[in-house]
Motif scaffolding. Structure first.
Motif, mmCIF file in Angstrom:
data_model
loop_
_atom_site.group_PDB
_atom_site.id
_atom_site.type_symbol
_atom_site.label_atom_id
_atom_site.label_comp_id
_atom_site.label_asym_id
_atom_site.label_seq_id
_atom_site.Cartn_x
_atom_site.Cartn_y
_atom_site.Cartn_z
ATOM 1 N N SER A 52 0.855 -1.065 -0.171
ATOM 2 C CA SER A 52 -0.068 0.001 0.056
ATOM 3 C C SER A 52 0.646 1.202 -0.005
ATOM 4 O O SER A 52 0.618 2.339 -0.688
ATOM 5 N N MET A 53 1.968 1.115 0.742
ATOM 6 C CA MET A 53 2.711 2.510 0.846
ATOM 7 C C MET A 53 3.566 2.724 -0.582
ATOM 8 O O MET A 53 3.595 3.560 -1.040
ATOM 9 N N ARG A 54 3.809 1.517 -1.386
ATOM 10 C CA ARG A 54 4.312 1.718 -2.495
ATOM 11 C C ARG A 54 3.409 2.169 -3.498
ATOM 12 O O ARG A 54 3.879 2.957 -4.306
ATOM 13 N N LEU A 55 2.325 1.705 -3.470
ATOM 14 C CA LEU A 55 1.079 2.400 -4.356
ATOM 15 C C LEU A 55 1.055 3.906 -4.146
ATOM 16 O O LEU A 55 0.939 4.491 -5.112
ATOM 17 N N LEU A 56 0.983 4.437 -3.058
ATOM 18 C CA LEU A 56 0.870 5.746 -2.597
ATOM 19 C C LEU A 56 1.985 6.291 -3.138
ATOM 20 O O LEU A 56 1.714 7.619 -3.727
ATOM 21 N N ARG A 57 3.105 5.996 -2.757
ATOM 22 C CA ARG A 57 4.365 6.566 -3.429
ATOM 23 C C ARG A 57 4.435 6.746 -5.040
ATOM 24 O O ARG A 57 4.566 7.708 -5.536
ATOM 25 N N THR A 62 -2.435 8.518 -17.262
ATOM 26 C CA THR A 62 -3.607 9.267 -17.843
ATOM 27 C C THR A 62 -4.479 9.860 -16.741
ATOM 28 O O THR A 62 -5.025 10.928 -16.897
ATOM 29 N N PHE A 63 -4.760 9.071 -15.680
ATOM 30 C CA PHE A 63 -5.523 9.267 -14.769
ATOM 31 C C PHE A 63 -5.098 10.677 -14.139
ATOM 32 O O PHE A 63 -5.796 11.402 -13.743
ATOM 33 N N ALA A 64 -3.836 10.750 -13.794
ATOM 34 C CA ALA A 64 -3.091 12.050 -13.158
ATOM 35 C C ALA A 64 -3.320 13.246 -14.022
ATOM 36 O O ALA A 64 -3.564 14.219 -13.835
ATOM 37 N N ILE A 65 -3.060 13.001 -15.362
ATOM 38 C CA ILE A 65 -3.290 14.251 -16.255
ATOM 39 C C ILE A 65 -4.643 14.638 -16.409
ATOM 40 O O ILE A 65 -5.111 15.918 -16.161
ATOM 41 N N MET A 66 -5.456 13.705 -16.388
ATOM 42 C CA MET A 66 -7.225 14.059 -16.452
ATOM 43 C C MET A 66 -7.683 14.623 -15.089
ATOM 44 O O MET A 66 -8.198 15.654 -15.035
ATOM 45 N N LEU A 67 -6.950 14.197 -13.880
ATOM 46 C CA LEU A 67 -7.220 14.655 -12.479
ATOM 47 C C LEU A 67 -6.885 16.203 -12.507
ATOM 48 O O LEU A 67 -7.442 17.007 -12.169
ATOM 49 N N LYS A 68 -5.521 16.535 -13.060
ATOM 50 C CA LYS A 68 -4.734 17.901 -12.970
ATOM 51 C C LYS A 68 -5.986 18.785 -13.903
ATOM 52 O O LYS A 68 -6.249 19.875 -13.689
ATOM 53 N N ILE A 112 1.350 11.923 -9.903
ATOM 54 C CA ILE A 112 0.563 13.349 -9.936
ATOM 55 C C ILE A 112 1.769 14.503 -9.830
ATOM 56 O O ILE A 112 1.558 15.636 -10.592
ATOM 57 N N ASP A 113 2.899 14.399 -9.353
ATOM 58 C CA ASP A 113 3.900 15.253 -9.376
ATOM 59 C C ASP A 113 4.524 15.371 -10.816
ATOM 60 O O ASP A 113 4.537 16.538 -11.372
ATOM 61 N N GLN A 114 4.548 14.331 -11.573
ATOM 62 C CA GLN A 114 4.886 14.400 -12.830
ATOM 63 C C GLN A 114 4.174 15.207 -13.723
ATOM 64 O O GLN A 114 4.278 15.881 -14.471
#
Length: 438
Positions: A91-96, A136-142, A102-104
Motif C-alpha cells: 500500500s505504501m508503494r502504491l501511494l508513493r 492518464t488518470f493523473a493528467i485527467m485529474l489535473k 501526480i507530481d509528474q
C-alpha cells in the motif's frame, strides 16, 4: 433394555443392560479434553475484542504511511498488517507511485482541445469506461481541477462586474433625496436659511474649537458623518463642521442641514465655487480634470477594458472601484489644498464620507504630531493581508524619476478615512520648499 449414562464431567460413559433379571454393566472412560468450553468461550471473547483494533491499526498504517518508528505504539501499528498476513509495503508503494505520477503530471502541459468531465460522477464514469492507466488518470485529474478553477474564477469576476453595474446603473433613493431637497431649497425659506447664523460666523475660524472637514456630494453620507461625530462627542458644543460639496449638490446639502440641525454643533455648508483660491492656475488637478480626455476616457469608458481574465477577483474589484467617476471629482482632491482653503485654522480633522464615528474624536487634538503634517492610521500591518498591505508602491508610479528620487516605495501608506492635519506645520513645509527653490 439398554441404558446409557453420561457422567456430569463427561469423563466416563456407563452402559447397562438387563437380561433375564441379570444386570450387566460396562463403563467406558472418555479421553480427557485438552480445551474446556469455558476456555474456548474466553478465547472467542478475546478475539472478538482484539480484531476491531487490528483492523483499525491496519487502516492507520495504510493511510498515514508509518515507516520509521521505534516506539511501542508504532510497532503495534506495524504489527497489525503483519498479524493479518498482509504487509504494509504494497500500500505504501502504491501511494508513493501515485504521488510520483501526480507530481509528474503537474509539470506536464495539458493537451490542447482535451475535454474534461464537468462533474465528479462524469469523471468516475469516464475512468471506468476508458480504463485509464495511472499516468492518464493523473493528467485527467489535473486538467479537471484546473478547468474547475478557471470556471470558478470566471464566475467570481462576473459577480464583481455585475455588482459594479448594479451599483452604478440602478437608480437609488439617494438621487431622489437630492432632488427633493433641491426642490425644498427653491421653495422653502427655512431650507435656505444661513448656515451658520451670523452670530456664529466668527467661530468658523476660532482655533479654540474643534474643526472637522468632510468633502462629498453624498447628502445622506454627510449627514451620517456629521451626526455620528456630534453624538459621540463629550463636547458637541465645541465642534465646528465644514461640509464642502459641488455646485449641483449644494442646494440639497444646504437644505438638509438647515432643516435637520445638529445642535449644539455648528455646521457650515460651502460649494467648491465659493473658494476663490480654487482656480486653474492654482490647482493643477482642476485643469487636468476638466481638460484631460484620457482621464475621462479611463473613468467613463468600458469598465472591462484594462482588466485581465486571469486577475484575482479582488484585484478586478479594485480596478472597477478605481474607475468610479468620483475619483476624478475635485472633492476627492481637496485635502491637498487644506492650508490654502482654511488659512485661519491651525489644526483640522478630515473625514471621508464613508465613516461612522462611534467614539469621541476630540482627544485627537491632544496628539503631539512632533512637527509632522499628518496623523493617520497606517495600512501596511494588520490581520487582513489585502487591506493592510498598502505601501507607496501601491499608489505611485516609481518609473517617474521625480517620484523615484523623493519617495521610498516601501514606505507605509495610511488610511484616508480619518486624518488629523497640522496646517501650520504644512504651511511651514511649503514655505521652506519655496525658499529652497528660490
Amino acid at each position: 433394555m439398554m441404558q446409557i449414562r453420561l457422567s456430569p464431567s463427561m469423563g466416563s460413559i456407563t452402559i447397562s443392560t438387563s437380561n433375564n433379571g441379570f444386570l450387566d454393566l460396562a463403563k467406558v472412560k472418555v479421553a480427557a479434553r485438552h480445551v474446556s468450553y469455558r476456555t474456548l468461550f474466553h478465547t472467542v471473547l478475546v478475539l472478538a475484542f482484539l480484531l476491531p483494533f487490528v483492523f483499525i491499526l491496519t487502516a492507520v498504517v495504510t493511510l498515514e504511511g508509518v515507516n520509521n518508528c521505534s516506539s511501542f505504539v508504532c510497532y503495534g501499528r506495524r504489527l497489525g498488517p503483519r498479524f493479518l498476513g498482509r504487509g504494509g509495503d504494497d500500500s505504501m508503494r502504491l501511494l508513493r507511485d501515485l504521488y510520483k505520477l501526480i507530481d509528474q503530471a503537474n509539470s506536464l502541459e495539458i493537451p490542447v482541445g482535451l475535454k474534461f468531465p464537468e462533474t465528479f460522477s462524469e469523471f468516475l464514469s469516464e475512468m471506468k469506461h476508458n480504463q485509464y492507466d495511472a499516468k492518464t488518470f493523473a493528467i485527467m485529474l489535473k486538467g479537471t481541477m484546473e478547468n474547475r478553477e478557471r470556471e470558478v474564477k470566471k464566475s467570481r469576476l462576473a459577480e464583481q462586474l455585475h455588482k459594479h453595474f448594479a451599483a452604478t446603473s440602478i437608480p437609488k433613493g439617494l438621487h431622489c433625496l437630492s432632488l427633493r431637497l433641491t426642490d425644498e431649497y427653491s421653495s422653502n425659506a427655512h431650507a435656505r436659511k444661513r448656515l451658520p447664523p451670523l452670530e456664529f460666523l466668527p467661530l468658523l475660524s476660532d482655533n479654540t474649537y474643534y474643526h472637522f472637514i468632510v468633502a462629498t456630494d453624498n447628502i445622506l453620507a454627510a449627514s451620517v458623518v456629521v451626526g455620528s461625530t456630534v453624538r459621540s462627542s463629550m463636547k458637541p458644543q465645541m465642534i465646528v463642521f465644514h461640509v464642502i460639496t459641488d455646485k449641483k449638490t449644494y442646494p440639497g446639502m444646504h437644505s438638509w442641514f438647515a432643516l435637520n440641525p445638529v445642535h449644539p454643533a455648528i455646521v457650515e455648508v460651502k460649494s467648491v465655487r465659493e473658494f476663490d483660491w480654487l482656480k486653474k492656475e492654482n490647482v493643477p488637478v482642476l485643469e487636468a480634470i476638466e481638460s484631460h480626455n484620457g482621464v475621462r476616457s479611463h473613468y467613463h469608458g468600458n469598465p472591462v477594458l484594462g482588466t485581465n481574465a486571469s486577475d484575482n477577483p479582488r484585484v478586478f474589484a479594485s480596478k472597477l472601484q478605481a474607475r468610479s467617476p468620483k475619483y476624478i471629482s475635485l472633492l476627492n482632491h481637496l485635502r491637498i489644498y487644506l492650508p490654502e482653503l482654511f488659512p485661519n485654522l491651525s489644526k483640522v480633522v478630515f473625514l471621508d464620507d464613508d465613516v461612522v464615528v462611534q467614539r469621541d474624536l476630540i482627544p485627537l487634538w491632544n496628539i503631539d504630531l512632533s512637527g509632522k503634517v499628518n496623523g493617520a492610521v497606517e495600512t501596511c500591518e494588520g490581520e487582513d493581508g489585502w487591506v493592510m498591505s498598502k505601501r507607496f508602491r501601491t499608489y505611485f508610479n516609481f518609473s517617474h524619476p521625480l517620484i523615484a528620487q523623493n519617495l521610498d516605495p516601501e514606505e507605509c501608506a495610511w488610511a484616508y478615512g480619518m486624518n488629523i492635519f497640522d496646517l501650520n506645520a504644512w504651511r511651514k513645509t511649503k514655505s521652506e520648499r519655496l525658499t529652497t527653490t528660490g
